[in-house]
Design a protein around this motif. Structure first.
Motif, PDB file in Angstrom:
ATOM      1  N   LEU A 232      38.624 -45.107  98.154  1.00 37.57           N
ATOM      2  CA  LEU A 232      38.426 -44.132  96.955  1.00 37.57           C
ATOM      3  C   LEU A 232      37.811 -42.785  97.197  1.00 37.57           C
ATOM      4  N   PRO A 233      38.238 -41.972  98.369  1.00 39.96           N
ATOM      5  CA  PRO A 233      37.932 -40.777  98.799  1.00 39.96           C
ATOM      6  C   PRO A 233      37.313 -39.574  97.406  1.00 39.96           C
ATOM      7  N   LYS A 234      38.515 -39.848  96.349  1.00 44.10           N
ATOM      8  CA  LYS A 234      38.112 -38.642  95.539  1.00 44.10           C
ATOM      9  C   LYS A 234      37.552 -39.332  94.249  1.00 44.10           C
ATOM     10  N   ARG A 235      37.838 -40.703  93.860  1.00 42.89           N
ATOM     11  CA  ARG A 235      37.192 -41.140  92.629  1.00 42.89           C
ATOM     12  C   ARG A 235      36.042 -41.906  92.726  1.00 42.89           C
ATOM     13  N   GLY A 236      35.738 -42.313  94.283  1.00 41.81           N
ATOM     14  CA  GLY A 236      34.580 -43.362  94.519  1.00 41.81           C
ATOM     15  C   GLY A 236      33.343 -43.116  93.837  1.00 41.81           C
ATOM     16  N   GLU A 237      32.879 -41.990  93.845  1.00 40.02           N
ATOM     17  CA  GLU A 237      31.425 -41.806  93.358  1.00 40.02           C
ATOM     18  C   GLU A 237      31.331 -42.071  91.718  1.00 40.02           C
ATOM     19  N   ARG A 238      32.444 -41.534  91.155  1.00 37.37           N
ATOM     20  CA  ARG A 238      32.247 -41.791  89.769  1.00 37.37           C
ATOM     21  C   ARG A 238      32.644 -43.190  89.389  1.00 37.37           C
ATOM     22  N   VAL A 239      33.598 -43.833  90.081  1.00 42.68           N
ATOM     23  CA  VAL A 239      34.036 -45.216  89.998  1.00 42.68           C
ATOM     24  C   VAL A 239      32.499 -46.238  90.242  1.00 42.68           C
ATOM     25  N   TYR A 240      31.707 -45.909  91.254  1.00 44.08           N
ATOM     26  CA  TYR A 240      30.533 -46.486  91.712  1.00 44.08           C
ATOM     27  C   TYR A 240      29.466 -46.345  90.586  1.00 44.08           C
ATOM     28  N   GLN A 241      29.424 -45.124  90.194  1.00 48.70           N
ATOM     29  CA  GLN A 241      28.331 -44.845  88.990  1.00 48.70           C
ATOM     30  C   GLN A 241      28.421 -45.735  87.931  1.00 48.70           C
ATOM     31  N   GLU A 242      29.763 -45.639  87.452  1.00 49.74           N
ATOM     32  CA  GLU A 242      30.249 -46.121  86.160  1.00 49.74           C
ATOM     33  C   GLU A 242      30.524 -47.376  86.059  1.00 49.74           C
TER      34      GLU A 242
END
Length: 849
Positions: A232-242
């Motif tokens: 998930l190089p593009k969505r990884g940070e948001r998916v991790y946080q949410e």
């Protein structure tokens, strides 16, 4: 170093010897590790028999280094790491060979013995394909050579006995000879081992040290998280946080890992082991690589399932009152067995496929299934597998509750009928069933079924299980029982058959007051209890066999209504009574050099000495049948081997194993295994009375005075010796604590740890009324340094040098005893043993520091 994946057969074949170096500890696998291995073997056997392609099971690695080589000798390898696996498999094959011998398969016996266990054309130590450390060597070679003493009390003997037992029961419950042959195939060809071979000149000890370095590795959920967010190089940070982080924080590391496994099981991957979570989830998610939206949906689904899982582990979060109550009951029951089915039902509720009320009824059947099996002491083997299969196997064209009941009612799933439940409540030793919280839970539910207008708050109440007929009765109790004994039955034998049954047990907060008091005194205390079941007991005029059985029948009717049974509710015709399987397991579990009685076995399985004798008489091939003697310790005149058998008479066999007989043919009493000891060997939680467990608060002056007074009254000649030994113990840095009941037991305690990490051990317990001194090997075997069999054996040998002490080596996992009168003349010698005990513990502390 080089590494290759290899089967056990290919690893072991040839004129080789695998030597376990002296710097490695002795063989240490116990029932838990053996059971886990056998479950894996069982799955492979089932797959093979059903025609499925069975993928080899990865057992682990074995690290080898070249050993000394002599011309014309065997090729030697040092086992740097993996000795536990190698030893276990060798013992499994020794047991399989002896099982085949009992079947009369001479060819199979020779093939295993010559191909796997020994180097046929070599003598002495070279004869053995595996050579354990010197401490294990005698026990191991006894198993390989099929000597009389094979299957002793140490871990080697226990593993051999474990495999003899599961092989016998597996054949009984399966396709006979074909099943046994398949077990051999799986052990040889379907257990995968990574062989890592060191080069000549490598520092073997350093390799061992680095392999066993205690670093904290990544968990399966850690590996999965790293893999998912790599994709998930593009969505990884948001998916991790949410999604991921809130799920991780709400569940915690252990429950998150459990959720990731349950997610696979509920999806139908019901054979996935928790050690294979990452690999299986990676395989499932791999096709989505490159589709970040699809992966995000997968994480969202996992997070949603995580919220459902929270309702299982914390039922207060469940909004439906009925479903919350059902989840709370299963949470109070304890364990994780029901998790896959409960999570599946919550999935159905949340997607609208079923109602909360229907799911609650389904979970009521789950509770009933678990409770009835525990009361009937049905084997837990395969229980986890049943609940893992449920989400995939439930019928989808009927209501969830009906589907669950139909699924659990399947013949091979062993849901006890009403008839079986009633009989078990009358006769089974309930006090040895399950874990203490589960026993208390069942009594609590039975009490709640009275529907009192002012129910007891069980959360706040400090209640424990109490025996009305005491475990250690006074002569008054025996006089009462003597009125109801059968011909040729002693009051003690009747007591043993009744004392642990459900009809004789209740819940109370006055355990210490009740103790072994006369029934009149117990009536007074129970009459003031807020529990309806205690008020019922107090209203009876006496408490003997008739009253215990009458109460058992009364409780049984409540149990039948409280916990509904399987569809049909009738015991299957032609099915063997489960108690006989438990009998066979108990006899296999007996270490060589021990014996038991028909009465002890009857007490264990919930039967009577007469049918036990009849069963063994008609099944003389049962492993260990010759170890069951009469109450006097003699071979029963009715005992017969099967026609055509050339086996030695039972007394000769027992003598060969180390059982001592007096001139009249009576076996040595110290080598007898009681029903409680047999239950302990089967892994049952044989709770010791609270009176006979150390208090946590250290020395208590009032308790110390009670102990001294009781000792002086009952054993005045030993009093000075006991008190002198206890004073010596205090000088060595120990302290003394006491039990809390009428007979004030005494425990010399030692904290062999640090201020931050206490490590309490105690060598013995002294009982000042009954006049016995228990040596608590049962507790020591789980406490360093006495978790090493050799250290416990050394303690036993040192004590046995003292005149009057005769502890059988076969009880190194139990609580053998000697008379307190030994202290009268041998106090100084006992002090010498305790001085060694303290010194050994100090050396262990220095090693661990």
């Amino acid at each position: 170093m080089r590494a290759q994946e290899i089967t056990f057969l290919k690893l072991i074949q040839g004129e080789k010897q695998f030597q376990v170096p002296l710097y490695q500890r002795t063989y240490s696998w116990g029932r838990e590790q053996l059971t886990r291995l056998w479950e894996d073997v069982g799955e492979l056997v089932d797959q093979h028999l059903s025609g499925e392609s069975a993928t080899p099971h990865f057992l682990g690695s074995v690290v080898l280094a070249p050993g000394q080589f002599q011309a014309g000798g065997v090729q030697r390898w040092l086992v740097v790491d993996g000795q536990q696996r190698l030893t276990t498999l060798m013992l499994a094959f020794a047991a399989l060979r002896d099982h085949l011998e009992q079947m009369g398969d001479t060819r199979g016996v020779n093939r295993i013995h010559r191909q796997l266990l020994v180097n046929e054309y070599h003598e002495g130590l070279d004869h053995y394909r595996l050579l354990p450390t010197q401490a294990d060597r005698e026990a191991y070679t006894a198993c390989i050579q099929s000597r009389a003493e094979a299957g002793g009390s140490d871990n080697i003997g226990a593993a051999y006995r474990f495999f003899r037992g599961v092989l016998a029961e597996g054949q009984e419950a399966s396709e006979g000879d074909r099943w046994v042959t398949t077990v051999g195939t799986v052990l040889k060809d379907l257990l995968s081992i990574v062989e890592i071979t060191a080069e000549s000149g490598d520092n073997v000890y350093r390799i061992f040290e680095s392999i066993n370095n205690t670093g904290v590795g990544l968990s399966q959920s850690d590996l999965l998280r790293n893999y998912v967010f790599m994709l998930l190089p593009k969505r990884g940070e948001r998916v991790y946080q949410e999604l991921w982080l809130p799920m991780q924080q709400s569940l915690g590391p252990k429950n998150l890992e459990l959720l990731v496994w349950l997610d696979l099981v509920v999806r139908g991957h019901n054979k996935t082991k928790q050690s294979e979570i990452y690999r299986e989830q990676q395989k499932r998610l791999q096709p989505m690589a490159g589709d970040e939206a699809a992966l995000q949906r997968e994480i969202a689904q996992l997070a949603e399932r995580g919220r459902r899982f929270l309702r299982i582990i914390d039922p207060l979060q469940e909004p439906s009152p009925l479903l919350r109550a059902a989840l709370e009951r299963l949470s109070a029951w304890g364990g994780q067995t029901h998790y896959p089915l409960a999570l599946h039902l919550l999935d159905l509720v949340d997607d609208g496929t079923t109602t909360p009320e229907d799911a609650a009824e389904a979970l009521q059947y789950v509770e009933s299934y678990l409770v009835r099996r525990l009361i009937c002491q049905t084997s837990t083997t395969g229980l986890n597998r049943i609940f893992m299969e449920a989400p995939k196997e439930l019928e989808t064209d009927r209501p969830a509750a009906e589907a669950v009941r139909r699924f659990l009612s399947g013949r091979r799933r062993r849901w006890p009928s009403n008839e079986e439940l009633r009989e078990a409540i009358r006769s089974k030793p309930f006090y040895w069933s399950g874990r203490p919280p589960q026993r208390s839970y069942i009594l609590r539910r039975l009490e709640e079924s009275y529907g009192s207008s002012e129910p007891v708050d069980f959360v706040k109440a400090s209640l424990s299980v109490e025996h009305i007929l005491p475990q250690r009765p006074t002569s008054l109790w025996f006089d009462l029982l003597a009125e109801e004994t059968e011909p040729d039955q002693t009051p003690q034998e009747l007591h043993d058959l009744l004392v642990h049954t459900l009809g004789n047990l209740t819940l109370t907060g006055d355990n210490a007051k009740l103790s072994n008091s006369p029934f009149e005194r117990k009536q007074q205390i129970l009459d003031s209890s807020a529990l309806r079941m205690n008020q019922e007991i107090a209203s009876t005029k006496r408490w003997g066999k008739a009253e215990i059985l009458d109460r058992a029948d009364h409780l049984a009717e409540r149990a039948v209504r409280l916990w509904p049974g399987p569809i049909g509710g009738v015991k299957p015709t032609g099915e063997e009574w489960p108690g006989w399987a438990e009998l066979r397991a108990a006899l296999v579990a007996m270490p060589s050099g021990t014996w038991t009685t028909y009465g002890d076995v009857a007490e264990l399985v919930g039967s009577h000495p007469v049918p036990v004798g009849a069963y063994l008489g008609s099944n003389p091939t049962v492993i260990g049948a010759y170890r069951v003697l009469t109450a006097e310790g003699k071979v029963s005149p009715a005992f017969r081997w099967a026609d055509g058998s050339d086996r030695q008479p039972p007394q000769e066999l027992l003598t060969g194993e180390g059982v001592r007989f007096d001139p009249s043919g009576r076996a040595n009493a110290s080598q007898r295994l009681t029903a409680a000891e047999l239950a302990t060997l089967l892994g049952k939680d044989v709770a010791q009375p609270a009176a006979h467990a150390p208090l946590p608060d250290g020395e208590d002056a009032a308790a110390a005075e009670r102990f001294r007074a009781q000792l002086q009254k009952h054993w005045p000649e030993a009093s000075a010796g006991v008190l002198g030994v206890l004073d010596f113990w205090r000088l060595q840095g120990g302290y003394v604590t006491y039990g809390r009941h009428e007979e004030t037991s005494c425990f010399p305690m030692l904290d062999a740890g640090t201020s931050r990490h206490p490590h309490l051990i105690w060598p013995m317990a002294v009982y000042p009324v009954s006049g016995t001194v228990e040596v608590v090997f049962q507790y020591l075997k789980d406490r360093s340094p006495f978790d090493d069999t050799e250290q416990r054996r050394e303690l036993l040998n040192r004590l046995n040098k003292i005149d009057g002490i005769d502890l059988p080596e076969a009880k190194l996992e139990l609580r053998p005893s000697f008379p307190v009168r030994v202290f009268a003349e041998h106090g100084e010698e006992i002090c010498g043993v305790l001085d060694w005990f303290v010194h050994t513990a100090a050396l262990d502390l220095a090693r661990r520091a």
